[in-house]
Design an enzyme around this catalytic site. Structure first.
Site, short mmCIF file in Angstrom:
data_model
loop_
_atom_site.label_atom_id
_atom_site.label_comp_id
_atom_site.label_asym_id
_atom_site.label_seq_id
_atom_site.Cartn_x
_atom_site.Cartn_y
_atom_site.Cartn_z
N ARG A 46 9.76 -69.81 10.83
CA ARG A 46 9.58 -71.17 11.33
C ARG A 46 10.90 -71.89 11.54
O ARG A 46 10.89 -73.07 11.90
CB ARG A 46 8.76 -71.95 10.33
CG ARG A 46 7.44 -72.46 10.89
CD ARG A 46 6.75 -73.13 9.76
NE ARG A 46 5.67 -73.99 10.06
CZ ARG A 46 4.39 -73.63 10.05
NH1 ARG A 46 4.05 -72.39 9.89
NH2 ARG A 46 3.47 -74.55 10.21
N ARG B 141 -10.26 -79.71 13.27
CA ARG B 141 -10.25 -78.38 12.62
C ARG B 141 -10.96 -78.44 11.27
O ARG B 141 -10.81 -79.38 10.50
CB ARG B 141 -8.80 -77.94 12.40
CG ARG B 141 -8.69 -76.69 11.52
CD ARG B 141 -7.38 -75.96 11.67
NE ARG B 141 -6.20 -76.73 11.33
CZ ARG B 141 -4.95 -76.32 11.58
NH1 ARG B 141 -4.74 -75.16 12.18
NH2 ARG B 141 -3.93 -77.08 11.24
N ARG C 149 -8.39 -79.86 6.02
CA ARG C 149 -7.13 -79.78 5.27
C ARG C 149 -6.51 -81.16 5.13
O ARG C 149 -6.55 -81.96 6.06
CB ARG C 149 -6.15 -78.87 6.02
CG ARG C 149 -6.43 -77.41 5.81
CD ARG C 149 -5.67 -76.51 6.77
NE ARG C 149 -4.28 -76.90 6.98
CZ ARG C 149 -3.45 -76.24 7.80
NH1 ARG C 149 -3.88 -75.19 8.47
NH2 ARG C 149 -2.20 -76.63 7.95
N ARG D 240 4.32 -82.96 11.48
CA ARG D 240 4.36 -81.50 11.65
C ARG D 240 4.79 -81.13 13.07
O ARG D 240 5.52 -80.16 13.26
CB ARG D 240 3.00 -80.89 11.30
CG ARG D 240 2.82 -80.86 9.78
CD ARG D 240 1.40 -80.67 9.36
NE ARG D 240 0.81 -79.50 9.92
CZ ARG D 240 -0.49 -79.33 10.10
NH1 ARG D 240 -1.34 -80.29 9.76
NH2 ARG D 240 -0.95 -78.23 10.61
N LYS E 105 -2.79 -70.16 16.63
CA LYS E 105 -2.16 -68.96 16.04
C LYS E 105 -3.08 -68.27 15.03
O LYS E 105 -3.28 -67.07 15.07
CB LYS E 105 -0.83 -69.33 15.35
CG LYS E 105 0.19 -69.97 16.29
CD LYS E 105 1.50 -70.27 15.58
CE LYS E 105 1.38 -71.30 14.47
NZ LYS E 105 0.94 -72.64 14.93
P1 ADP Z 1 -0.14 -75.06 11.13
O1 ADP Z 1 -0.25 -73.73 11.78
O2 ADP Z 1 -1.30 -75.93 11.41
O3 ADP Z 1 1.18 -75.73 11.33
P2 ADP Z 1 0.29 -73.76 8.57
O4 ADP Z 1 -0.94 -73.40 7.84
O5 ADP Z 1 1.03 -72.66 9.26
O6 ADP Z 1 -0.13 -74.91 9.56
O7 ADP Z 1 1.30 -74.49 7.60
C1 ADP Z 1 0.93 -75.53 6.74
C2 ADP Z 1 2.13 -75.99 5.92
O8 ADP Z 1 2.58 -74.89 5.08
C3 ADP Z 1 3.37 -76.38 6.74
O9 ADP Z 1 3.30 -77.72 7.18
C4 ADP Z 1 4.48 -76.14 5.71
O10 ADP Z 1 4.54 -77.20 4.76
C5 ADP Z 1 4.00 -74.88 4.99
N1 ADP Z 1 4.51 -73.66 5.64
C6 ADP Z 1 3.79 -72.72 6.28
N2 ADP Z 1 4.57 -71.74 6.75
C7 ADP Z 1 5.84 -72.07 6.40
C8 ADP Z 1 7.12 -71.46 6.61
N3 ADP Z 1 7.26 -70.32 7.29
N4 ADP Z 1 8.21 -72.09 6.08
C9 ADP Z 1 8.09 -73.23 5.40
N5 ADP Z 1 6.93 -73.87 5.19
C10 ADP Z 1 5.81 -73.30 5.68
P1 ADP Z 2 -2.76 -72.91 14.38
O1 ADP Z 2 -2.90 -71.73 13.44
O2 ADP Z 2 -1.82 -72.60 15.52
O3 ADP Z 2 -2.40 -74.16 13.67
P2 ADP Z 2 -5.69 -72.76 14.65
O4 ADP Z 2 -5.95 -71.33 14.99
O5 ADP Z 2 -5.96 -73.18 13.27
O6 ADP Z 2 -4.16 -73.14 15.08
O7 ADP Z 2 -6.51 -73.65 15.69
C1 ADP Z 2 -6.50 -75.09 15.63
C2 ADP Z 2 -7.87 -75.63 15.99
O8 ADP Z 2 -8.16 -75.40 17.37
C3 ADP Z 2 -9.03 -74.98 15.22
O9 ADP Z 2 -9.98 -75.99 14.97
C4 ADP Z 2 -9.58 -73.93 16.19
O10 ADP Z 2 -10.98 -73.69 15.98
C5 ADP Z 2 -9.34 -74.59 17.54
N1 ADP Z 2 -8.96 -73.63 18.61
C6 ADP Z 2 -8.16 -72.55 18.51
N2 ADP Z 2 -8.02 -71.93 19.71
C7 ADP Z 2 -8.75 -72.66 20.60
C8 ADP Z 2 -9.01 -72.55 22.02
N3 ADP Z 2 -8.45 -71.58 22.76
N4 ADP Z 2 -9.82 -73.48 22.58
C9 ADP Z 2 -10.36 -74.47 21.84
N5 ADP Z 2 -10.15 -74.64 20.50
C10 ADP Z 2 -9.36 -73.75 19.89
#
Ligand code: ADP
Ligand code: ADP
Length: 217
Positions: free
Chosen positions: A93, A131, A164, A175, A18
């Site tokens: 979410r 990541r 992270r 998660r 995303k």
């Molecule tokens: P990822 O896309 O890898 O799940 P995010 O960066 O979106 O990670 O989120 C990291 C953390 O931030 C989540 O595990 C949660 O604790 C918090 N968080 C992010 N977005 C939200 C949301 N919309 N509502 C509640 N908590 C959130």
């Molecule tokens: P999210 O925001 O949904 O948690 P990220 O955009 O942070 O996901 O991507 C998670 C990990 O996967 C990162 O290390 C990113 O570089 C890698 N990644 C994202 N899209 C792709 C893809 N299409 N193919 C391979 N690796 C990817």
């Protein structure tokens, strides 16, 4: 109704891509990425009250309480750069947040499209555990799948890349659990509204980007 805006909600498990795609869409459409995770991490780094509150939830991989999160997003969407809409990354979410978002966006035509980026769980874990994120600008890399030009250094601003805290495997599993329990009901919610669009997220970053651009219309 006020002038229509383009609100896009990216859905998908943690690690689906995303953030990566939101940043690319921001460049190609000019709509800002609104990442609640990035905003929380910024507050954590600067030790604000919001950051202190969010920390314990983020460390466990649980959701930060809705009232705090919703208020934070409402404030962000009032900034001038969101005047044409936004690419939502990580919000809403759960169903409470989705209902709040509907209220905010209704005067502007509601949510335009909800791409669901589909990726298998084992691929997700592989992506998250490799990541690396930039400390200063939040750009995202992967040690093997999407490496920076120079190891440990961000291509965009030269910032330091780090893993992270919540990208450790045990937190990742919680998660994923939180995603299936709280976030996945949004798939049915947006399907019923006729705005859901599934995208195969297992393909390359570039191919997923093309598929998303095609949905932007
Ligand atoms: P990822 O896309 O890898 O799940 P995010 O960066 O979106 O990670 O989120 C990291 C953390 O931030 C989540 O595990 C949660 O604790 C918090 N968080 C992010 N977005 C939200 C949301 N919309 N509502 C509640 N908590 C959130
Ligand atoms: P999210 O925001 O949904 O948690 P990220 O955009 O942070 O996901 O991507 C998670 C990990 O996967 C990162 O290390 C990113 O570089 C890698 N990644 C994202 N899209 C792709 C893809 N299409 N193919 C391979 N690796 C990817």
């Amino acid at each position: 109704m006020s002038e229509a805006r383009t609100y896009v909600v990216l859905l998908g498990v943690p690690g689906a891509g995303k953030g990566t795609q939101a940043k690319l869409l921001e460049q190609s459409t000019g709509l800002p990425q609104v990442s609640t995770g990035d905003i929380f991490r910024y507050n954590l780094k600067n030790q604000t009250e919001l950051g202190k509150l969010a920390k314990s939830y983020m460390d466990k991989g649980d959701l930060v309480p809705d009232d705090v999160t919703i208020r934070m997003v409402e404030d962000r969407l009032q900034q001038p750069d969101c005047a044409r809409g936004a690419i939502m990354d990580g919000f809403p979410r759960n169903l409470v947040q989705a209902a709040a978002f509907d209220k905010v966006t209704a005067p502007f035509g509601g949510v335009r499209v909800v791409p669901l980026i589909n990726v298998e769980d084992d691929e997700t874990i592989r992506r998250i555990t490799g990541r690396r994120s930039c400390r200063t600008c939040g750009a995202v890399y992967h040690v093997t799948l999407n490496p920076p030009k120079v190891e440990g250094i961000c291509d965009v601003d030269g910032g330091e890349l780090y893993q992270r805290d919540d990208d450790k495997e045990e937190t990742v599993r919680n998660r994923l659990f939180v995603y299936y329990k709280q976030t996945s009901p949004l798939i049915g919610y947006y399907f019923a509204k006729g705005v859901l669009a599934e995208v195969d997220g297992s393909r390359s970053i570039n191919e997923v980007q093309q598929a998303l651009m095609a949905l932007m219309g």
